[in-house]
Design an enzyme around this catalytic site. Structure first.
Site, PDB file in Angstrom:
ATOM      1  N   HIS A  29      39.532  44.645  48.187  1.00 56.62           N
ATOM      2  CA  HIS A  29      40.589  43.648  47.992  1.00 56.62           C
ATOM      3  C   HIS A  29      40.652  43.293  46.508  1.00 56.62           C
ATOM      4  O   HIS A  29      39.666  42.846  45.924  1.00 56.62           O
ATOM      5  CB  HIS A  29      40.265  42.420  48.841  1.00 56.62           C
ATOM      6  N   MET A  33      46.057  38.032  39.661  1.00 55.97           N
ATOM      7  CA  MET A  33      46.569  36.672  39.397  1.00 55.97           C
ATOM      8  C   MET A  33      47.178  36.641  38.002  1.00 55.97           C
ATOM      9  O   MET A  33      46.602  37.181  37.055  1.00 55.97           O
ATOM     10  CB  MET A  33      45.422  35.668  39.475  1.00 55.97           C
ATOM     11  N   HIS A  62      46.377  42.364  46.168  1.00 57.22           N
ATOM     12  CA  HIS A  62      46.936  41.090  46.606  1.00 57.22           C
ATOM     13  C   HIS A  62      47.599  40.470  45.374  1.00 57.22           C
ATOM     14  O   HIS A  62      46.923  39.933  44.505  1.00 57.22           O
ATOM     15  CB  HIS A  62      45.785  40.221  47.157  1.00 57.22           C
ATOM     16  N   MET A 133      46.528  33.209  54.128  1.00 56.08           N
ATOM     17  CA  MET A 133      45.647  32.539  53.178  1.00 56.08           C
ATOM     18  C   MET A 133      45.015  31.329  53.868  1.00 56.08           C
ATOM     19  O   MET A 133      45.708  30.502  54.453  1.00 56.08           O
ATOM     20  CB  MET A 133      46.428  32.069  51.942  1.00 56.08           C
ATOM     21  N   ASP A 173      42.241  35.409  54.406  1.00 55.48           N
ATOM     22  CA  ASP A 173      41.722  35.452  53.033  1.00 55.48           C
ATOM     23  C   ASP A 173      41.383  34.059  52.519  1.00 55.48           C
ATOM     24  O   ASP A 173      42.276  33.237  52.320  1.00 55.48           O
ATOM     25  CB  ASP A 173      42.778  36.112  52.135  1.00 55.48           C
TER      26      ASP A 173
HETATM   27  C1  DX5 Z   1      41.929  33.525  46.535  1.00 57.05           C
HETATM   28  C2  DX5 Z   1      41.781  35.015  46.700  1.00 57.05           C
HETATM   29  C3  DX5 Z   1      40.707  35.413  47.666  1.00 57.05           C
HETATM   30  C4  DX5 Z   1      39.339  35.000  47.215  1.00 57.05           C
HETATM   31  C5  DX5 Z   1      38.370  35.080  48.338  1.00 57.05           C
HETATM   32  O1  DX5 Z   1      43.002  33.275  45.708  1.00 57.05           O
HETATM   33  O2  DX5 Z   1      42.980  35.569  47.184  1.00 57.05           O
HETATM   34  O3  DX5 Z   1      40.754  36.798  47.917  1.00 57.05           O
HETATM   35  O4  DX5 Z   1      38.864  35.766  46.169  1.00 57.05           O
HETATM   36  O5  DX5 Z   1      37.139  34.612  47.853  1.00 57.05           O
HETATM   37  P1  DX5 Z   1      36.125  33.809  48.798  1.00 57.05           P
HETATM   38  O6  DX5 Z   1      35.758  34.736  49.893  1.00 57.05           O
HETATM   39  O7  DX5 Z   1      35.009  33.482  47.874  1.00 57.05           O
HETATM   40  O8  DX5 Z   1      36.868  32.601  49.293  1.00 57.05           O
HETATM   41 ZN    ZN Z   2      43.013  37.645  47.913  1.00 55.22          ZN
END
Ligand code: DX5
Ligand code: ZN
Length: 218
Positions: A29, A33, A62, A133, A173
């Site tokens: 994954h 960002m 993502h 999410m 996620d």
């Molecule tokens: C959040 C991300 C997730 C995150 C998950 O914005 O999309 O993929 O990295 O990390 P954990 O498992 O630490 O919540």
């Molecule tokens: Zn993510």
């Protein structure tokens, strides 16, 4: 249960080693960002293209970005298996889904925690994956938002009513841990993204992945 470790929680100075440590995962994954759609900034196509040479695992990007419609081809060229777009950040979802699928790439749609499932009504049978999410996107290591559990169960029921050939997978996620993965599985998820629960596990990544799967099989 399929496990997709998020390299957001890995050591960015040694991502080759991070990929080597998660060889028993189902896919990788990649949290992209842009500092606009979410307050954090990570990486883009060049880094993904470099990582592509280090593992055979499928790549899901993502895309937490405001300009997915103009930059998605760059991620396809970088070698992703699936592009997961945020419904909140895309104006012309139907066009984007078709353009991505025509390039032979799987499509996922991500929903922020408060985005209602009704936005999926027209597109659901076109998708390979829905990414629910369970934290506000932007950072790893946050707490799972409890009301998302019911959202998973409601989406499971909607998807089970579709023709078997058009059923997308449900992935969850954010904030997934050994303490809640069994409940997430029972609610109907097919896959979870796990950042801290894999890369922060004292017993090591591959043990953590095995353990998370076992907790769902029990
Ligand atoms: C959040 C991300 C997730 C995150 C998950 O914005 O999309 O993929 O990295 O990390 P954990 O498992 O630490 O919540
Ligand atoms: Zn993510």
């Amino acid at each position: 249960m399929l496990i997709a470790p998020s390299i957001l929680a890995a050591d960015f100075s040694n991502l080759g080693a991070a990929l080597a440590a998660i060889g028993n995962a189902d896919e990788v994954h990649l949290d992209v960002m842009d500092g606009h759609f979410v307050p954090n900034l990570t990486f883009g196509p060049p880094l993904i293209a470099s990582l592509r040479k280090h593992t055979e695992l499928p790549f899901d990007a993502h895309l937490m970005v405001t300009n997915a419609e103009t930059c998605f081809q760059d991620y396809i060229r970088a070698g992703v298996t699936r592009l997961t777009f945020h419904v909140e950040a895309v104006s012309h979802l139907d066009s984007l889904i078709h353009a991505t699928k025509s390039a032979g790439i799987e499509v996922g749609i991500a929903l922020n925690p408060t985005t209602p499932l009704t936005v999926l009504e027209q597109v659901l049978p076109m998708l390979d994956l829905v990414l629910l999410m369970s934290v506000n996107p932007g950072f790893g290591g946050q707490k799972f938002i409890p009301y998302v559990m019911d959202k998973i169960a409601r989406l499971r029921r909607i998807i089970d009513d579709l023709d078997a050939a058009t059923r997308p997978r449900i992935s969850v996620d954010g904030g997934v841990t050994a303490a809640n993965i069994a409940e997430i599985s029972r609610a109907g998820a097919d896959m979870v993204v796990a950042g801290s629960a894999v890369f922060g596990a004292p017993e090591g990544c591959s043990h953590a992945i095995r353990h998370l799967k076992q907790l769902c099989a029990a």
